[in-house]
Design an enzyme around this catalytic site. Sequence first.
Site, mmCIF file in Angstrom:
data_model
loop_
_atom_site.group_PDB
_atom_site.id
_atom_site.type_symbol
_atom_site.label_atom_id
_atom_site.label_comp_id
_atom_site.label_asym_id
_atom_site.label_seq_id
_atom_site.Cartn_x
_atom_site.Cartn_y
_atom_site.Cartn_z
ATOM 1 N N VAL A 117 0.863 -1.164 0.000
ATOM 2 C CA VAL A 117 0.000 0.000 0.000
ATOM 3 C C VAL A 117 0.907 1.225 0.000
ATOM 4 C CG1 VAL A 117 -0.104 -0.024 2.543
ATOM 5 C CG2 VAL A 117 -1.896 1.157 1.254
ATOM 6 N N HIS A 556 11.188 -6.920 10.845
ATOM 7 C CA HIS A 556 12.165 -5.849 10.655
ATOM 8 C C HIS A 556 13.306 -6.327 9.743
ATOM 9 C CE1 HIS A 556 11.077 -3.940 14.844
ATOM 10 N NE2 HIS A 556 10.125 -3.766 13.937
ATOM 11 N N HIS A 599 13.313 -0.230 16.623
ATOM 12 C CA HIS A 599 12.316 -0.295 15.564
ATOM 13 C C HIS A 599 12.810 0.530 14.383
ATOM 14 C CE1 HIS A 599 9.158 -2.294 18.049
ATOM 15 N NE2 HIS A 599 10.060 -1.940 18.954
#
EC number: 1.1.99.29
Length: 620
Positions: A117, A556, A599
């Site tokens: 997306v 990740h 992150h």
Amino acid sequence: MQLAKAFLPLFPLLTSKALAAIYSDPSQLPTGQTYDFIIVGAGAGGSVVANRLSENPSWNILVIEAGRFNEGFQDELIKIPFIASKASPETCFTWNYTTVPQAALNNRKIPFPEGYVLGGGSSINFMVYTRCSKDDYDAFARMAGDDGWSWDRILPYAYKVDPPSPLASIHPLRLQQSENHVPPNDGHNEACEYIPELHGTNGPLLTSLPGFLTEIDDLVLDVTEQDPEFPYNPDYNSGDPIGISWMHSTIGGPLRSSSATAYLMPAVRSRSNIDLLYNAQVTRLIQSGRVGTVPVFRGVEFAHNSSSPRYTVTARKEVILSAGSFGTPHILLLSGIGPKHELAKFNITTIVDNPHVGKNMLDHPVVPLQWTVNSNNTFDPIIRGGEAYDEALREYHATGKGRLAGNGVSNHMGFFRLPNDSPILADGDPSTGKTTPHYEIAFAASGLLLANGFFTTTQPIPQNGSYMSVINVVVTSTSQGSITLASKDPFVLPVIDPKLLDTEFDKQTMIHSVRASQRFAASAPFKDYITGNYTTLITDEDILNHMAQWSTSIKHPFSTARADPDPKNGVVDGKLLVHNVRGLRIVDASVWPIIPAGHPMVPIYVTAERAADVIKAAWP
């Protein structure tokens, strides 16, 4: 599920040519159209580069995204922060990758959804904003052979710093940085929850502290005052993340802030020199010539699906691959750039023999723990759905506030290092330095995440009871995996093998993290709150069995096209140009030669911010 009310205006998908064009099918792209830059992928890397390059009105930019538009059907899943977990896997927003069986995880195949997306992963992730450690960036700079990636040189891309940075010598006109910190959605006083001087206020990406406080927040802070193993860190985004901090998220008001909403669509809707084509998968890069013996790749082939016609477009200056740690090596391999012996298996002509394409993959393994608690105020009723969820949704629709406007993960996060005398470090410390954690508990050293409810990515959610959860993550992971071809058909997904928990270091660090989370839950402030273990883990063998049954990836992936100044050791150089090729650059997580110990969203954003300036400097 009800659709969320729109807090942002909807725009037509095709504007007049006075502004940029938005195409939903490759057949709509005008025949013979050429561009200065073609950007493959509209995630955190590609969206940033597209925005920054289009600041130059004399350049034309095309962005090609395989996935869907970020508005329309079910877009509440990628707008309402709390329900981020519903955006993946197996939705219209994700590449539904699956790994090969993982030996350390009872030979389970692991779902590995990536963003399909506009905004890529920044549209479907849990919005956690962590810059990671200064040592991580300095290691990137050393390994890439370019000091511009060091902490001191790249930090100004996140926020304005004094004295003026060396950026002026690269791009003296840069006035805007990445971050725009905004007040928490509930309007509470955030004065002691972060260090304002470390955060930007004029960038496009909205960030904020938790906008919905919980009953365990004070308990967490009490632990930091009483137990030196879990110190308080006033702001983990300082470059030294060790300790427990209030969590920053990419949330502004009641909405997720993604690379699509912050960077890409504002540029597309306000400038005439950037076009967007979505629903178009790049099938390969096309060699457009040679400079001496060096091949030039400025052609891009793409299609709507496997049965539709193929189309091509050519860049005058560069093709910029920003398709992510899976998509980028997949496209390179399909284009004849990769290990010769692997390409030969699929009758793909090798144009550049590079054995590192798709290799050296790094990822973060995660395993959850839960406890039963003495409370009627956890998020468990909302997580289970039903009337509690409907009531929260009604509040969100009516006011833009409440639980659903906040991050569905945690209000606090902790990063920790193993003790210096830990036997796990007997063979050396694989971290990049003393500011780099080994594990996290959104809460810490290898990784914990604390949630006021039953939080998991793998276990079935119990239909009664109240819970507290800690998520353990090994963030200095050493297990290396790979991305390889399954077929020369570009619409057949590649073979993904992250080799999760493959090394003894990763296994032992996860055990240490679980032990740390148990000590945290057993600390005095939680004495009257926690009533029992959801899963009893006593011995190391118990923990290993729990890991094998319930561990997964935190999604990740990094390093599958890593940077190194030597073409024999990497895929790109310090300026992110593909070795032994002209006209091709990579800007995404795949170029990092290490995996950041946290992150990864912010490292990708600031990498793309600097890469845009490097590109501008290359084409003055």
